[in-house]
Design a protein around this motif. Structure first.
Motif, PDB file in Angstrom:
ATOM      1  N   ASP A  39      -0.910  11.191  -2.029  1.00 42.75           N
ATOM      2  CA  ASP A  39      -0.900  12.546  -1.331  1.00 42.75           C
ATOM      3  C   ASP A  39      -2.364  12.446  -0.512  1.00 42.75           C
ATOM      4  O   ASP A  39      -2.373  13.194   0.304  1.00 42.75           O
ATOM      5  N   ASP A  40      -3.204  11.898  -1.058  1.00 41.61           N
ATOM      6  CA  ASP A  40      -4.649  11.749  -0.508  1.00 41.61           C
ATOM      7  C   ASP A  40      -4.619  10.847   0.905  1.00 41.61           C
ATOM      8  O   ASP A  40      -5.664  10.832   1.520  1.00 41.61           O
ATOM      9  N   GLY A  41      -3.547   9.899   1.148  1.00 41.27           N
ATOM     10  CA  GLY A  41      -3.504   9.034   2.148  1.00 41.27           C
ATOM     11  C   GLY A  41      -4.254   7.920   2.147  1.00 41.27           C
ATOM     12  O   GLY A  41      -4.452   7.215   2.850  1.00 41.27           O
ATOM     13  N   GLU A  42      -4.844   7.537   1.042  1.00 40.24           N
ATOM     14  CA  GLU A  42      -5.852   6.724   0.635  1.00 40.24           C
ATOM     15  C   GLU A  42      -5.413   5.064   0.623  1.00 40.24           C
ATOM     16  O   GLU A  42      -5.698   4.262   0.958  1.00 40.24           O
ATOM     17  N   PHE A  43      -4.260   5.487  -0.324  1.00 45.14           N
ATOM     18  CA  PHE A  43      -3.340   4.210  -0.758  1.00 45.14           C
ATOM     19  C   PHE A  43      -1.749   4.098  -0.007  1.00 45.14           C
ATOM     20  O   PHE A  43      -1.347   5.154  -0.234  1.00 45.14           O
ATOM     21  N   SER A  44      -1.702   2.685   0.058  1.00 46.86           N
ATOM     22  CA  SER A  44      -0.006   2.618   0.289  1.00 46.86           C
ATOM     23  C   SER A  44       0.940   2.751  -0.720  1.00 46.86           C
ATOM     24  O   SER A  44       0.600   2.082  -1.941  1.00 46.86           O
ATOM     25  N   LYS A  45       1.966   3.237  -0.915  1.00 49.83           N
ATOM     26  CA  LYS A  45       2.976   3.359  -1.795  1.00 49.83           C
ATOM     27  C   LYS A  45       3.994   2.518  -1.185  1.00 49.83           C
ATOM     28  O   LYS A  45       5.252   2.247  -2.142  1.00 49.83           O
ATOM     29  N   GLY A  46       4.114   1.793  -0.013  1.00 46.38           N
ATOM     30  CA  GLY A  46       5.041   1.007   0.500  1.00 46.38           C
ATOM     31  C   GLY A  46       5.264   1.170   1.899  1.00 46.38           C
ATOM     32  O   GLY A  46       4.738   2.239   2.412  1.00 46.38           O
ATOM     33  N   ASP A  47       5.714   0.043   2.658  1.00 49.39           N
ATOM     34  CA  ASP A  47       6.112   0.169   4.074  1.00 49.39           C
ATOM     35  C   ASP A  47       7.327  -0.558   4.279  1.00 49.39           C
ATOM     36  O   ASP A  47       7.722  -1.523   3.626  1.00 49.39           O
ATOM     37  N   THR A  48       8.211  -0.328   5.359  1.00 51.53           N
ATOM     38  CA  THR A  48       9.225  -1.281   5.714  1.00 51.53           C
ATOM     39  C   THR A  48       9.617  -1.004   7.386  1.00 51.53           C
ATOM     40  O   THR A  48       9.073   0.085   7.759  1.00 51.53           O
TER      41      THR A  48
END
Length: 174
Positions: free
Chosen positions: A156-165
């Motif tokens: 939510d804070d944009g600080e960490f990645s939860k994944g990308d594709t």
């Protein structure tokens, strides 16, 4: 009497192993997916369960444009890098669409990605394509065009990645 007891123990052991095998088969399928044992596991009837990150849906009017999974970093699946640009699209038949038609990109996966980028591959360069409400216009000129889609999810804070594709697709404007 001793033979009868040995026979009963053997049959019981065999049945127990059979039950364990049947219940663990889905687990084994996940375990051997993407390993050198996958082919053997398939040959003996183990169903291979492959998970993959979410793929976008790409459409132009009523035409569904197929996409091919490209590089990703996704949870327990880890990170996988594929060849970039139109290299992955060699030999893929382009989907025919009309010129200047809207091309819509969306994900059925919830939550929606925090960021979505579209690139057009021209020779050895990449051109960023602006998205407006999840769509962009197909080119005016006839020809074959190669595209890449990158999506990412963050905390939510944009600080960490939860994944990308990422995914690639090819169209032919007629």
């Amino acid at each position: 009497m001793r033979r009868k007891k040995t026979f009963i123990i053997s049959v019981t052991g065999f049945l127990a192993l059979l039950v364990v095998f049947i219940y663990l088969t889905p687990f084994v399928g996940k375990l051997v997916a993407n390993t050198r044992f996958e082919g053997y596991a398939r040959s003996v009837g183990i169903r291979i369960i492959k998970k993959s990150p979410p793929l976008p849906s790409v459409t132009s009017g009523q035409t569904q444009i197929p996409v091919i999974q490209s590089s990703y970093c996704w949870g327990n699946l880890g990170c996988v890098d594929y060849a970039g640009g139109n290299t992955m699209l060699k030999g893929v038949t382009p989907t025919a669409i009309t010129s200047e038609g809207d091309i819509t990109v969306s994900f059925a996966y919830k939550p929606a990605p925090n960021g979505l980028n579209i690139q057009q591959f021209v020779d050895d360069k990449t051109i960023q394509i602006p998205l407006i409400n999840g769509s962009f216009n197909a080119p005016k000129e006839q020809g074959t065009y190669y595209y890449g889609i990158s999506a990412f999810w963050t905390t939510d804070d944009g600080e960490f990645s939860k994944g990308d594709t990422s995914a690639v697709f090819v169209i032919e404007v007629r």
